[in-house]
Design an enzyme around this catalytic site. Structure first.
Site, PDB file in Angstrom:
ATOM      1  N   GLY A  53       0.591  30.629  79.353  1.00 55.46           N
ATOM      2  CA  GLY A  53       0.034  29.311  79.665  1.00 55.46           C
ATOM      3  C   GLY A  53       0.786  28.517  80.719  1.00 55.46           C
ATOM      4  O   GLY A  53       0.208  27.633  81.361  1.00 55.46           O
TER       5      GLY A  53
ATOM      6  N   ASP B  34       3.542  21.571  71.138  1.00 53.93           N
ATOM      7  CA  ASP B  34       2.647  21.130  70.068  1.00 53.93           C
ATOM      8  C   ASP B  34       3.473  20.982  68.785  1.00 53.93           C
ATOM      9  O   ASP B  34       4.079  19.939  68.568  1.00 53.93           O
ATOM     10  CB  ASP B  34       1.528  22.178  69.939  1.00 53.93           C
ATOM     11  CG  ASP B  34       0.529  21.840  68.865  1.00 53.93           C
ATOM     12  OD1 ASP B  34       0.373  20.654  68.554  1.00 53.93           O
ATOM     13  OD2 ASP B  34      -0.115  22.771  68.319  1.00 53.93           O
TER      14      ASP B  34
ATOM     15  N   VAL C 174      -6.807  20.757  74.088  1.00 54.92           N
ATOM     16  CA  VAL C 174      -6.994  20.674  75.544  1.00 54.92           C
ATOM     17  C   VAL C 174      -7.104  22.062  76.168  1.00 54.92           C
ATOM     18  O   VAL C 174      -6.529  23.031  75.675  1.00 54.92           O
ATOM     19  CB  VAL C 174      -5.851  19.886  76.230  1.00 54.92           C
ATOM     20  CG1 VAL C 174      -6.047  18.389  76.064  1.00 54.92           C
ATOM     21  CG2 VAL C 174      -4.476  20.294  75.720  1.00 54.92           C
TER      22      VAL C 174
HETATM   23  P1  IMP Z   1       3.929  25.164  69.715  1.00 52.81           P
HETATM   24  O1  IMP Z   1       3.071  24.816  68.522  1.00 52.81           O
HETATM   25  O2  IMP Z   1       4.612  23.959  70.276  1.00 52.81           O
HETATM   26  O3  IMP Z   1       4.889  26.272  69.357  1.00 52.81           O
HETATM   27  O4  IMP Z   1       2.943  25.734  70.852  1.00 52.81           O
HETATM   28  C1  IMP Z   1       2.409  27.042  70.706  1.00 52.81           C
HETATM   29  C2  IMP Z   1       1.391  27.386  71.748  1.00 52.81           C
HETATM   30  O5  IMP Z   1       0.097  27.057  71.226  1.00 52.81           O
HETATM   31  C3  IMP Z   1       1.419  26.700  73.092  1.00 52.81           C
HETATM   32  O6  IMP Z   1       2.354  27.259  74.003  1.00 52.81           O
HETATM   33  C4  IMP Z   1      -0.009  26.926  73.568  1.00 52.81           C
HETATM   34  O7  IMP Z   1      -0.112  28.204  74.184  1.00 52.81           O
HETATM   35  C5  IMP Z   1      -0.801  26.912  72.267  1.00 52.81           C
HETATM   36  N1  IMP Z   1      -1.503  25.617  72.129  1.00 52.81           N
HETATM   37  C6  IMP Z   1      -1.155  24.582  71.352  1.00 52.81           C
HETATM   38  N2  IMP Z   1      -2.032  23.561  71.493  1.00 52.81           N
HETATM   39  C7  IMP Z   1      -2.960  23.967  72.399  1.00 52.81           C
HETATM   40  C8  IMP Z   1      -4.121  23.332  72.996  1.00 52.81           C
HETATM   41  O8  IMP Z   1      -4.492  22.161  72.742  1.00 52.81           O
HETATM   42  N3  IMP Z   1      -4.823  24.099  73.879  1.00 52.81           N
HETATM   43  C9  IMP Z   1      -4.477  25.379  74.207  1.00 52.81           C
HETATM   44  N4  IMP Z   1      -3.385  25.987  73.689  1.00 52.81           N
HETATM   45  C10 IMP Z   1      -2.627  25.289  72.792  1.00 52.81           C
END
Ligand code: IMP
Length: 188
Positions: free
Chosen positions: A45, A101, A151
């Site tokens: 991403g 996130d 998003v």
């Molecule tokens: P984390 O929860 O901070 O570990 O994020 C994990 C991964 O979830 C991110 O790097 C994104 O690839 C994916 N992700 C989290 N929220 C979204 C969103 O709203 N759209 C698309 N991918 C998401």
């Protein structure tokens, strides 16, 4: 594509907004790393953001990538799928993410990389969504903070779609669950 589906989308940043955001973040990262920096992009991403960020920076940049397995809801266990190729010992390193996130990705990668004794380690994310945070992570550099919305675009996907959109938009996860391609006709 029905009007109802299109109206689910809200553009948070158009391409000009993205450009201005990236320029601001690039200036912040550059000012803090005058000796140069390793940008460690989290696949997949972060790729559009990292590519624009690196070009907008005014310092010497080395680019490398990491990839991790997705979290399994059962165990929460995660592991590195692809490690950095660069030895980061004694270097300034910035982890570059599409979105922070829950913060679990940043927490895991920060712990992994800190063991290698970088001179300095920080986290830069294009999108910050603090509402769903689980790990105590506060990114050092943030493009845009958003409320609790899903998003797409500018690297962010739904099941592999929409990453190459030159905008950042909210989308309805219920619509995407029903049909992952739901927004394609309206957006391309
Ligand atoms: P984390 O929860 O901070 O570990 O994020 C994990 C991964 O979830 C991110 O790097 C994104 O690839 C994916 N992700 C989290 N929220 C979204 C969103 O709203 N759209 C698309 N991918 C998401």
């Amino acid at each position: 594509m029905t009007d109802a589906v299109v109206s689910d989308l809200q553009i948070l940043l158009d391409s000009r907004g993205i450009e201005a955001t990236v320029e601001r973040v690039a200036a912040e990262v550059s000012a803090d790393h005058t000796d140069g920096v390793v940008l460690a992009g989290v696949l997949r991403g972060s790729v559009p953001f990292l590519a624009d960020l690196a070009r907008a920076m005014s310092i010497h940049v080395r680019i490398d990538f990491l990839a991790i397995t997705p979290y399994s809801p059962g165990t929460g266990r995660v592991r590195l799928l692809k490690d950095l190729d660069i030895d980061i010992t004694g270097r300034d390193v910035v982890i570059v993410e599409d979105i922070v996130d829950t913060g679990l990705t940043s927490e895991f990668l920060s712990a992994q990389l800190n063991r290698r004794n970088p001179r300095n380690l920080s986290v830069c994310t294009f999108v910050d969504r603090p509402a769903r945070r689980v790990a105590p992570i506060e990114p050092d550099y943030v493009g845009i903070e958003i409320p609790e919305e899903f998003v797409i675009g500018y690297g962010l996907d739904y099941e592999g779609r929409y990453r190459n959109l030159p905008i950042l938009a909210t989308a309805d996860p219920a619509v995407l669950k029903e049909n992952p391609d739901a927004y394609i006709a309206a957006l391309y």
